[in-house]
Design a protein around this motif. Sequence first.
Motif, PDB file in Angstrom:
ATOM      1  N   ILE A 190       7.402   2.742  -8.832  1.00 14.22           N
ATOM      2  CA  ILE A 190       6.352   3.697  -9.201  1.00 14.22           C
ATOM      3  C   ILE A 190       6.781   5.117  -8.872  1.00 14.22           C
ATOM      4  CG2 ILE A 190       3.997   4.450  -8.655  1.00 14.22           C
ATOM      5  CD1 ILE A 190       3.385   1.439  -8.162  1.00 14.22           C
ATOM      6  N   VAL A 191       7.351   5.297  -7.685  1.00 12.48           N
ATOM      7  CA  VAL A 191       7.829   6.620  -7.291  1.00 12.48           C
ATOM      8  C   VAL A 191       8.927   7.081  -8.247  1.00 12.48           C
ATOM      9  CG1 VAL A 191       8.986   7.949  -5.478  1.00 12.48           C
ATOM     10  CG2 VAL A 191       7.176   6.326  -4.880  1.00 12.48           C
ATOM     11  N   ASP A 192       9.846   6.180  -8.571  1.00 11.66           N
ATOM     12  CA  ASP A 192      10.944   6.530  -9.487  1.00 11.66           C
ATOM     13  C   ASP A 192      10.403   6.934 -10.855  1.00 11.66           C
ATOM     14  OD1 ASP A 192      12.779   5.983  -7.520  1.00 11.66           O
ATOM     15  OD2 ASP A 192      13.281   3.968  -8.287  1.00 11.66           O
ATOM     16  N   TYR A 250       0.866  -1.182   0.000  1.00 13.53           N
ATOM     17  CA  TYR A 250       0.000   0.000   0.000  1.00 13.53           C
ATOM     18  C   TYR A 250       0.901   1.230   0.000  1.00 13.53           C
ATOM     19  CZ  TYR A 250      -3.213   3.584   1.769  1.00 13.53           C
ATOM     20  OH  TYR A 250      -3.934   4.733   1.938  1.00 13.53           O
ATOM     21  N   LEU A 251       0.636   2.142  -0.925  1.00 13.38           N
ATOM     22  CA  LEU A 251       1.467   3.332  -1.072  1.00 13.38           C
ATOM     23  C   LEU A 251       0.573   4.560  -1.165  1.00 13.38           C
ATOM     24  CD1 LEU A 251       4.289   4.632  -1.657  1.00 13.38           C
ATOM     25  CD2 LEU A 251       3.808   4.222  -4.093  1.00 13.38           C
ATOM     26  N   LYS A 252       0.879   5.547  -0.353  1.00 11.25           N
ATOM     27  CA  LYS A 252       0.142   6.807  -0.393  1.00 11.25           C
ATOM     28  C   LYS A 252       1.149   7.915  -0.695  1.00 11.25           C
ATOM     29  CE  LYS A 252      -3.178   9.524   2.337  1.00 11.25           C
ATOM     30  NZ  LYS A 252      -3.890   9.572   3.649  1.00 11.25           N
ATOM     31  N   VAL A 272       0.904   5.768 -13.719  1.00  8.40           N
ATOM     32  CA  VAL A 272       0.597   4.811 -12.648  1.00  8.40           C
ATOM     33  C   VAL A 272       0.060   3.510 -13.235  1.00  8.40           C
ATOM     34  CG1 VAL A 272      -0.949   4.376 -10.692  1.00  8.40           C
ATOM     35  CG2 VAL A 272       0.239   6.569 -10.871  1.00  8.40           C
ATOM     36  N   ALA A 273      -0.828   3.619 -14.230  1.00  6.08           N
ATOM     37  CA  ALA A 273      -1.405   2.427 -14.843  1.00  6.08           C
ATOM     38  C   ALA A 273      -0.333   1.592 -15.546  1.00  6.08           C
ATOM     39  CB  ALA A 273      -2.507   2.826 -15.816  1.00  6.08           C
ATOM     40  N   ARG A 274       0.558   2.266 -16.277  1.00  8.38           N
ATOM     41  CA  ARG A 274       1.620   1.535 -16.970  1.00  8.38           C
ATOM     42  C   ARG A 274       2.572   0.866 -15.992  1.00  8.38           C
ATOM     43  NH1 ARG A 274       3.053   6.050 -21.659  1.00  8.38           N
ATOM     44  NH2 ARG A 274       1.286   5.548 -23.053  1.00  8.38           N
ATOM     45  N   ASP A 319       4.763  -5.040  -3.945  1.00 10.14           N
ATOM     46  CA  ASP A 319       5.717  -5.176  -2.852  1.00 10.14           C
ATOM     47  C   ASP A 319       6.500  -3.874  -2.746  1.00 10.14           C
ATOM     48  OD1 ASP A 319       7.575  -5.288  -4.990  1.00 10.14           O
ATOM     49  OD2 ASP A 319       7.558  -7.470  -4.978  1.00 10.14           O
ATOM     50  N   ALA A 320       7.471  -3.830  -1.831  1.00  6.85           N
ATOM     51  CA  ALA A 320       8.224  -2.597  -1.607  1.00  6.85           C
ATOM     52  C   ALA A 320       9.007  -2.172  -2.852  1.00  6.85           C
ATOM     53  CB  ALA A 320       9.169  -2.783  -0.423  1.00  6.85           C
ATOM     54  N   GLU A 321       9.531  -3.145  -3.601  1.00  5.49           N
ATOM     55  CA  GLU A 321      10.292  -2.820  -4.816  1.00  5.49           C
ATOM     56  C   GLU A 321       9.385  -2.190  -5.866  1.00  5.49           C
ATOM     57  OE1 GLU A 321      13.206  -5.024  -8.095  1.00  5.49           O
ATOM     58  OE2 GLU A 321      12.332  -6.160  -6.427  1.00  5.49           O
ATOM     59  N   HIS A 322       8.178  -2.752  -6.003  1.00  3.58           N
ATOM     60  CA  HIS A 322       7.213  -2.204  -6.959  1.00  3.58           C
ATOM     61  C   HIS A 322       6.828  -0.776  -6.578  1.00  3.58           C
ATOM     62  CE1 HIS A 322       2.975  -2.466  -8.925  1.00  3.58           C
ATOM     63  NE2 HIS A 322       3.839  -1.937  -9.763  1.00  3.58           N
TER      64      HIS A 322
END
Length: 404
Positions: free
Chosen positions: A389-391, A327-329, A348-350, A382-385
């Motif tokens: 996304i942030v990157d 979960y990422l906010k 985000v979708a890609r 997971d944390a890597e995913h």
Amino acid sequence: MLSLSDIVDARERVAGVARHTPLERSRTFSEMTDANVHLKLETFQRTGAFKIRGAMNRIATLSSAERDAGVVTASAGNHAQGVALAATEAGIDATVVMPRFAPVSKVKATRGYGASVVLHGVDYDEAQAHAHELERDQGRTYVHAFDDPTVMAGQGTIGLEVADDCPDVDTVVVPIGGGGLISGIAVAVKERLGHDVRVVGVQAAGASTAADSLRTGERRTIDSVDTIADGIATRTVGERTLAVMQEYVDEVVVVDDREIALALALLLERSKTLVEGAGAVPLAAVLSEAFEYDPDETIVATLCGGNIDLNRLTTVIRHGLVQMGRYLKVTIDLKDRPGELERVSTIVARAGANVYAVHHDRTSRDVAVNAAELELELETDDAEHAADIVDELEAHGYDVTITT
């Protein structure tokens, strides 16, 4: 001092009410830790927690006069339900004082088992003080949640079951609130299997007094408690339990609420087992390596209860997902122009994330007149995913702030 014979006698007294709960090896947690992890599932106990054992043993030993006068106790929830059911089974009137902020589900369950409930105080200790007032005013017998040898003996019946079902156990991990559970279990397993069996106690960081008490030999008390593990949220351990722990407990460690939430979420997802915060504490200590253990060491984690309020469960699961990277906010600063929200959504979708919620704000004081603030809640693998996304957002020129 509590003895093995006390616990054996208790097993006879509680046999008609308390269940012999399952003890199962967890392949998932064994693989995660390289240890041989077993779960003692007191979540399947009557009332949903171990407390019925000690309550039933104490009430079974009342005199005729004490039975006629009734009993009173204080509890954050699980002991309340145990006393309520035990008293009802014995035909004894029971009053239970619970903190005003006790989980609604536990309050309703206690009433459902037949006890009168009085809500008083902000925590267990204030509820206990009021219960002692009722004890004096009404002539009732006070059934202590932990600092009573008869209650400890009842809880110790769990240790007899561990010894019977997993005789090759190396380490038993037990949550500590007031110390009644670990006192009974420690005496049972060490006297039945030998003192080489290690007993590790675990407290929540927001209610931690046992380690200091054991180190100094005197009960340490804190001013307040703050933890999601409300079942072990006490300000101090008992006088009698401290004496037993000094002789029988090998080590006490601490876990924080983030580690507790992660263990709870993993138990729910991987073992299909619902526990409350206090029930997740032993596994949290194993997963976080709060104490040292060897590869292939046989560890029994005592999951002491499953009575979690549904509102609390939602919050704890969300925190657990954060710890798992699921979960990422984030908050993103956008130019206030057509197409920006769609552009971010496409990125985000890609990246393969699923959107829980979107909040778009042009009026925040911290946002420039020609800008907008976008808040996204995302489901990630997971944390890597989540980091990817942030990157990716930052690679497209967005200023991203992680808010969880």
